[in-house]
Design an enzyme around this catalytic site. Structure first.
Site, PDB file in Angstrom:
ATOM      1  CG  ASP A  50      -0.249  -0.052   2.516  1.00 47.59           C
ATOM      2  OD1 ASP A  50       0.995   0.062   2.539  1.00 47.59           O
ATOM      3  OD2 ASP A  50      -0.929  -0.171   3.543  1.00 47.59           O
ATOM      4  CG  ASP A  81      -6.423  -5.006   1.416  1.00 48.34           C
ATOM      5  OD1 ASP A  81      -6.891  -4.139   0.657  1.00 48.34           O
ATOM      6  OD2 ASP A  81      -6.089  -4.752   2.595  1.00 48.34           O
ATOM      7  CB  CYS A 118     -13.829 -25.706   5.867  1.00 52.55           C
ATOM      8  SG  CYS A 118     -12.222 -24.937   5.619  1.00 52.55           S
ATOM      9  CB  CYS A 154      -8.720 -25.285   5.960  1.00 53.21           C
ATOM     10  SG  CYS A 154      -9.187 -25.232   7.696  1.00 53.21           S
ATOM     11  CB  CYS A 198     -11.974 -27.790   8.784  1.00 52.01           C
ATOM     12  SG  CYS A 198     -12.496 -26.145   9.295  1.00 52.01           S
ATOM     13  CG  HIS A 256     -11.510 -21.997   9.357  1.00 52.36           C
ATOM     14  ND1 HIS A 256     -12.104 -22.906   8.513  1.00 52.36           N
ATOM     15  CD2 HIS A 256     -12.435 -21.036   9.614  1.00 52.36           C
ATOM     16  CE1 HIS A 256     -13.354 -22.524   8.291  1.00 52.36           C
ATOM     17  NE2 HIS A 256     -13.585 -21.392   8.948  1.00 52.36           N
TER      18      HIS A 256
END
Ligand SMILES: [Zn+2]
Length: 380
Positions: free
Chosen positions: A95, A274, A312, A314, A317, A343
Site C-alpha cells: 500500500d 484485501d 471446509c 482446510c 477443519c 481456517h
C-alpha cells in the site's frame, strides 16, 4: 513495458463481475482475488508454506508504512528485497503508506509536497512524498505499488473532500512521473496503481477517476473505504467509478470487506480486495463458516466434536474439533491463532474461488442472489 498485464476471461451478463488473470513478475493470479494482509511482512501466525502450499495464496499485501518504520526499506533492499526477506516467491502488493499515516501516526501535517508525520513507535519525525513512497516500495521490491494518497476521515465536508481529492490526483501524477523515470532501463517489472479518493461523494469520486484514467496506469485502486461509513455507501462509491475506470485494467477495492460483501464488490466490477478481518477476527475468536459466524469461546462448543466448518477442507477443519480450538483459545495457546487464522483465510480464498467459478460458469447472478438471501436470513 507493463508491470502487470490483466486479461479478462469471463464476464457476468447481468452484473459487472468479471473473472480474469493478472500476470505479474511473480506469477499469474486468478481474479477476483482476496489478498491476505501481511502488515509486518508476515500474515500473523502463518508461514510461507502455510500460505503458498496449504492455502494456495498467490499474492499478499504488505504495509509500506510499517516496513519503512521498522526494520526500514533500505535494510530490506540490502537483504535482497521483501520477497527474499520473507521467503515469499509469489506476488506482493504494497500500500502507499497513506492510510496508516492518517490512521496511526500522531502529529501529521499535510502540504502540497506530501505529509510530515511522527512514527507511532518512537515519535520520530518523517516525511512521505509522492516520490519517496515510490522509492520505498521499489526498495521493498513490490510487484504492485500504490501511489501516495490522502485518506480523509469520515465524515468530512464536500469542500474538504474536494480539496483533498485534488491533492491526491496531483500526488498521483507526481508519483506516476517519478515511477516512469525509475522504470526506464529497469530489468524488473513493477506496476503503480493510483488510488481513487473523494470521500463519500459520488461526484468527487467520478472526477477523481476521470483525472486518474489519464495516467494510463496498469490498474486502479479505490481507497478511502471502510473508514466508518455505512456499508451501502462504500458499495455506492465503487459503483460511481466502475464505468469510468478502464475495463481492461484490474480494479482494487482497498480494505474491504465482510465475507458476504465480497460478492457485492465483485458484482460492481472489483477484481482485487484485501482485509485484515479474516486474520484479526480469527485471533479474536471469530471464525467464519459457510453457515455463518462462530464465536469460539461460547460454552456450547465446549464438547463440540465437529470441525469449525464441516464443508471446509482446510488443515484445521480436517484435523481439529471446535472443542479443541475452544480449549486452545481459552488457554491463550499460540496454536489457537495459527489454526484459526489458517481456517479464516481459507474461508475467504474459498469464497473468491466460488465466485470465480460462478462467473466462468455463467451463474454468478444466481450465486449473488443466494449470498444476499443467506445474509438477510442471518441478519434477520
Ligand atoms: Zn477450515
Amino acid at each position: 513495458m507493463r508491470g502487470v498485464k490483466f486479461e479478462v476471461v469471463a464476464e457476468c451478463p447481468e452484473t459487472r463481475a468479471r473473472a480474469g488473470l493478472l500476470h505479474t513478475p511473480h506469477g499469474v493470479i486468478e481474479t477476483p482475488v482476496f489478498m491476505p494482509v501481511g502488515t509486518q511482512a508476515t500474515v500473523k501466525g502463518l508461514s510461507e508454506r502455510d500460505l503458498d502450499e496449504d492455502l494456495g495464496a498467490r499474492i499478499l499485501l504488505a504495509n509500506t508504512y510499517h516496513l519503512y518504520i521498522r526494520p526500514g526499506h533500505e535494510l530490506i533492499r540490502k537483504l535482497g528485497g521483501l520477497h527474499r526477506f520473507m521467503a515469499w516467491k509469489n506476488a506482493i502488493l504494497t500500500d502507499s503508506g497513506g492510510f496508516q499515516v492518517f490512521s496511526l501516526s500522531g502529529l501529521r501535517k499535510i502540504s502540497e509536497h506530501g505529509v510530515v508525520f511522527q512514527s507511532h513507535l518512537d515519535g520520530s519525525p518523517h516525511q512521505f512524498t509522492p516520490q519517496s513512497t515510490v522509492d520505498v516500495q521499489l526498495a521493498l521490491g513490490s510487484d504492485i505499488l500504490m501511489a501516495l494518497d490522502e485518506c480523509p476521515e469520515y465524515p468530512v465536508s464536500h469542500e474538504y473532500a474536494r480539496e483533498s481529492m485534488q491533492r491526491t490526483v496531483r500526488w498521483a501524477r507526481q508519483a506516476d512521473e517519478h515511477f516512469r523515470k525509475r522504470m526506464e532501463g529497469s530489468k524488473t517489472g513493477h506496476a503503480l496503481f493510483p488510488i481513487v479518493q473523494g470521500s463519500m461523494f459520488p461526484d468527487l469520486r467520478r472526477e477523481c477517476a476521470q483525472a486518474l484514467v489519464e495516467l494510463d496506469a496498469d490498474g486502479y485502486a479505490v481507497g478511502g473505504l471502510s473508514v466508518g461509513e455505512p456499508r451501502p455507501l462504500s458499495l455506492e462509491m465503487v459503483e460511481a467509478t466502475e464505468q469510468i475506470l478502464p475495463s481492461d485494467r484490474p480494479r482494487y477495492a482497498m480494505g474491504v470487506g465482510m465475507p458476504a460483501e465480497l460478492a457485492e464488490y465483485v458484482a460492481r466490477g472489483i477484481d482485487m480486495m484485501d482485509c485484515v478481518l479474516p486474520s484479526r477476527n480469527a485471533r479474536n475468536g471469530y471464525l467464519f463458516t459457510s453457515a455463518g459466524r462462530i464465536i469460539i469461546k461460547h460454552a456450547r462448543y465446549r464438547d463440540d466434536e465437529r470441525p469449525i466448518d464441516e464443508k471446509c477442507k482446510c488443515y484445521t477443519c480436517t484435523r481439529y474439533s471446535r472443542a479443541y480450538l475452544r480449549h486452545l483459545f481459552q488457554s491463550g495457546e499460540i496454536l489457537y491463532a495459527v489454526l484459526a487464522t489458517r481456517h479464516n483465510i481459507r474461508r475467504y480464498l474459498d469464497i473468491m474461488h466460488g465466485i470465480r467459478r460462478a462467473i466462468i460458469a455463467n451463474s454468478f447472478a444466481d450465486y449473488l442472489r443466494c449470498v444476499r438471501q443467506a445474509s438477510a436470513e442471518e441478519a434477520g
